[in-house]
Design a protein around this motif. Structure first.
Motif, PDB file in Angstrom:
ATOM      1  N   VAL A 163       5.643   2.626  -2.191  1.00 29.00           N
ATOM      2  CA  VAL A 163       6.723   2.485  -2.818  1.00 29.00           C
ATOM      3  C   VAL A 163       6.898   3.780  -3.838  1.00 29.00           C
ATOM      4  O   VAL A 163       6.234   4.375  -4.194  1.00 29.00           O
ATOM      5  N   GLY A 164       8.367   3.925  -3.862  1.00 27.68           N
ATOM      6  CA  GLY A 164       8.737   4.996  -5.026  1.00 27.68           C
ATOM      7  C   GLY A 164      10.132   5.388  -4.628  1.00 27.68           C
ATOM      8  O   GLY A 164      10.925   4.885  -3.666  1.00 27.68           O
ATOM      9  N   PRO A 165      10.632   6.196  -5.401  1.00 28.15           N
ATOM     10  CA  PRO A 165      12.299   6.607  -5.386  1.00 28.15           C
ATOM     11  C   PRO A 165      12.458   7.454  -4.065  1.00 28.15           C
ATOM     12  O   PRO A 165      11.383   7.949  -3.341  1.00 28.15           O
ATOM     13  N   SER A 166      13.583   7.610  -3.377  1.00 25.92           N
ATOM     14  CA  SER A 166      13.913   8.505  -2.331  1.00 25.92           C
ATOM     15  C   SER A 166      13.639  10.045  -2.657  1.00 25.92           C
ATOM     16  O   SER A 166      13.546  10.341  -3.713  1.00 25.92           O
ATOM     17  N   GLY A 167      12.896  10.628  -1.858  1.00 21.71           N
ATOM     18  CA  GLY A 167      12.288  12.054  -1.912  1.00 21.71           C
ATOM     19  C   GLY A 167      11.064  12.030  -2.437  1.00 21.71           C
ATOM     20  O   GLY A 167      10.087  13.204  -2.684  1.00 21.71           O
ATOM     21  N   CYS A 168      10.215  11.008  -2.604  1.00 17.50           N
ATOM     22  CA  CYS A 168       8.869  10.877  -3.221  1.00 17.50           C
ATOM     23  C   CYS A 168       7.745  11.203  -2.298  1.00 17.50           C
ATOM     24  O   CYS A 168       6.674  11.336  -2.649  1.00 17.50           O
ATOM     25  N   GLY A 169       8.063  11.142  -1.039  1.00 15.00           N
ATOM     26  CA  GLY A 169       7.066  11.615   0.007  1.00 15.00           C
ATOM     27  C   GLY A 169       6.562  10.447   0.870  1.00 15.00           C
ATOM     28  O   GLY A 169       5.601  10.489   1.480  1.00 15.00           O
ATOM     29  N   LYS A 170       6.925   8.874   0.554  1.00 17.75           N
ATOM     30  CA  LYS A 170       6.260   8.092   1.176  1.00 17.75           C
ATOM     31  C   LYS A 170       6.673   7.915   2.868  1.00 17.75           C
ATOM     32  O   LYS A 170       5.621   7.436   3.623  1.00 17.75           O
ATOM     33  N   THR A 171       7.792   8.318   3.298  1.00 18.50           N
ATOM     34  CA  THR A 171       8.058   8.341   4.541  1.00 18.50           C
ATOM     35  C   THR A 171       7.330   9.660   5.372  1.00 18.50           C
ATOM     36  O   THR A 171       6.861   9.465   6.531  1.00 18.50           O
ATOM     37  N   THR A 172       7.218  10.633   4.625  1.00 16.06           N
ATOM     38  CA  THR A 172       6.566  11.805   5.167  1.00 16.06           C
ATOM     39  C   THR A 172       5.172  11.341   5.368  1.00 16.06           C
ATOM     40  O   THR A 172       4.468  11.394   6.542  1.00 16.06           O
ATOM     41  N   THR A 173       4.273  10.439   4.446  1.00 17.02           N
ATOM     42  CA  THR A 173       3.210  10.162   4.683  1.00 17.02           C
ATOM     43  C   THR A 173       2.948   9.302   5.795  1.00 17.02           C
ATOM     44  O   THR A 173       2.118   9.345   6.711  1.00 17.02           O
ATOM     45  N   LEU A 174       3.925   8.430   6.175  1.00 18.32           N
ATOM     46  CA  LEU A 174       3.957   7.328   7.198  1.00 18.32           C
ATOM     47  C   LEU A 174       4.204   8.153   8.435  1.00 18.32           C
ATOM     48  O   LEU A 174       3.431   7.913   9.553  1.00 18.32           O
ATOM     49  N   ASN A 175       4.947   9.243   8.613  1.00 19.30           N
ATOM     50  CA  ASN A 175       5.173  10.071   9.890  1.00 19.30           C
ATOM     51  C   ASN A 175       3.915  10.681  10.116  1.00 19.30           C
ATOM     52  O   ASN A 175       3.842  11.099  11.486  1.00 19.30           O
ATOM     53  N   ILE A 176       3.097  11.192   9.155  1.00 21.90           N
ATOM     54  CA  ILE A 176       1.984  11.682   9.522  1.00 21.90           C
ATOM     55  C   ILE A 176       0.812  11.075   9.968  1.00 21.90           C
ATOM     56  O   ILE A 176       0.170  11.198  10.917  1.00 21.90           O
ATOM     57  N   VAL A 177       0.595   9.622   9.384  1.00 20.92           N
ATOM     58  CA  VAL A 177      -0.001   8.779   9.905  1.00 20.92           C
ATOM     59  C   VAL A 177       0.496   8.345  11.449  1.00 20.92           C
ATOM     60  O   VAL A 177      -0.520   8.174  12.253  1.00 20.92           O
ATOM     61  N   ALA A 178       1.945   8.243  11.783  1.00 20.81           N
ATOM     62  CA  ALA A 178       2.343   8.086  12.985  1.00 20.81           C
ATOM     63  C   ALA A 178       2.033   8.864  13.998  1.00 20.81           C
ATOM     64  O   ALA A 178       1.942   8.846  15.329  1.00 20.81           O
ATOM     65  N   GLY A 179       1.628  10.402  13.435  1.00 20.69           N
ATOM     66  CA  GLY A 179       1.600  11.582  14.475  1.00 20.69           C
ATOM     67  C   GLY A 179       2.966  12.339  14.779  1.00 20.69           C
ATOM     68  O   GLY A 179       3.187  13.118  15.534  1.00 20.69           O
TER      69      GLY A 179
END
Length: 362
Positions: free
Chosen positions: A38-54
């Protein structure tokens, strides 16, 4: 990391051009654990998920599933289930065909596909709708189809990226309960991305609060709510009133703090405090008692400037003599419920105050 960890994210760093998006991100999830980023837009949470997803490769760091590094492993071989904001259902396929699509692409025998599709639809309580088409389902039902589709492949980790953000508030709350029920019933490790802190508090075993590419704080929902470690954490997780103040005196484990010339309170002492030190106080609305002015010894006094009835509670904003504001949220069943313009007293127990060294206001 322990051998029982289902998902390990180790020292991730990621930049896009000159912009650093992730700075040394590490976390782990045990089997069946529900982790929310969780966090504000642009904090890196979706990038983290995308790295886990490949979908993205880290500049530095590793992702392990059941102890095995996923670096270089394509997304479709990571044994992941994925649910996104967009349901991405094929409109020309029935619900059963949509749910079984991934299995069909893996050339799973048709009898097994039918069995696993039936199990998944039963899990999300849509077994009776197997022959319908996506256009015949509500938004919440379509999202449950997406969950069923992710579960049919029997993934080791379920990834969910803002899956409820397109739903209205009532349906979103219902789906929070439904997703958590399904996740616990299946016992699947889940990494869930949301910008909604209430959603994270409601659903998670652990919350990872991110800010500007780093982890601000991680822990159980109760820990982040009751004991935020920074002003950012206190402002992002739950509601708080924030007050500028300074230390007047220190005595044992207590600090006497002045908010304005007419208002002083006693709070728990912190190691960094010293006489005349500036600080910012925070207090949750639920921690603020409200009573008649002069009714309680040592209570703070102020004037009600806002009053809103929201069902089980009344939301008040009270202005203190120096102009700073405190929110209070007493039960709507309380005997004393003042009106706008009334002078009131506020009672806040010493442990309920949170104090932070000065930093940029939230």
């Amino acid at each position: 990391m322990s051998d029982c960890m289902s998902l390990e994210i180790l020292n991730l760093r990621k930049s896009f051009g000159a912009a650093t998006v992730l700075s040394d991100i590490s976390m782990s999830a045990g089997r069946g654990e529900f982790i929310s980023l969780v966090g504000p837009s642009g904090c890196g949470k979706t990038t983290t998920l995308n790295i886990v997803a490949g979908f993205e490769a880290p500049d530095v760091g590793d992702v392990k599933i059941d102890g095995v590094s996923m670096l270089g492993t394509p997304s479709y071989r990571r044994k992941l289930g994925m649910v996104f904001q967009s349901h991405a259902l094929f409109p020309h396929m029935t619900i059963a065909e949509n749910v079984g699509f991934g299995l069909a692409m893996q050339h799973v025998p048709k009898p097994e596909v039918a069995e696993r599709v039936g199990e998944a639809l039963a899990m999300v309580k849509l077994g009776a709708l197997a022959d319908r088409y996506p256009r015949q389902l509500s938004g919440g039902q379509q999202q449950r189809v997406g969950i069923a589709r992710a579960l049919t492949v029997r993934p080791k980790v379920l990834l969910m990226d803002e899956p409820l953000s397109s739903l209205d508030a009532k349906l979103r709350r219902e789906m929070q309960v439904e997703i958590r029920r399904i996740q616990q019933e299946v016992g699947i490790t889940t990494l869930y991305v949301t910008h909604d802190q209430e959603e994270a508090l409601t659903m998670s075993d652990c919350i990872v609060l991110m800010n500007r590419g780093h982890i601000e704080q991680a822990g159980r929902p109760e820990e982040l709510y009751k004991a935020p470690k920074s002003l950012f954490a206190a402002s992002f997780i739950g509601e708080s009133s924030f007050l500028d103040a300074n230390v007047e005196a220190l005595s044992g484990e207590a600090a006497l703090v002045r908010i304005d010339p007419a208002t002083q309170v006693e709070i728990a002492r912190a190691p960094w405090m010293h006489p005349n030190a500036r600080l910012q106080l925070a207090v949750r609305p639920q921690s603020v008692g409200i009573r008649s002015a002069g009714a309680g010894e040592g209570s703070i006094e102020g004037v009600v400037v806002s009053r809103a009835f929201v069902g089980s509670v009344i939301r008040y904003v009270i202005t203190l003599p120096g102009g700073q504001e405190v929110q209070a949220q007493p039960s709507a069943q309380q005997d004393f419920l003042p009106e706008i313009g009334d002078r009131v007293g506020l009672s806040i127990e010493r442990p309920r105050w949170m104090a932070f060294a000065p930093e940029k206001a939230p």
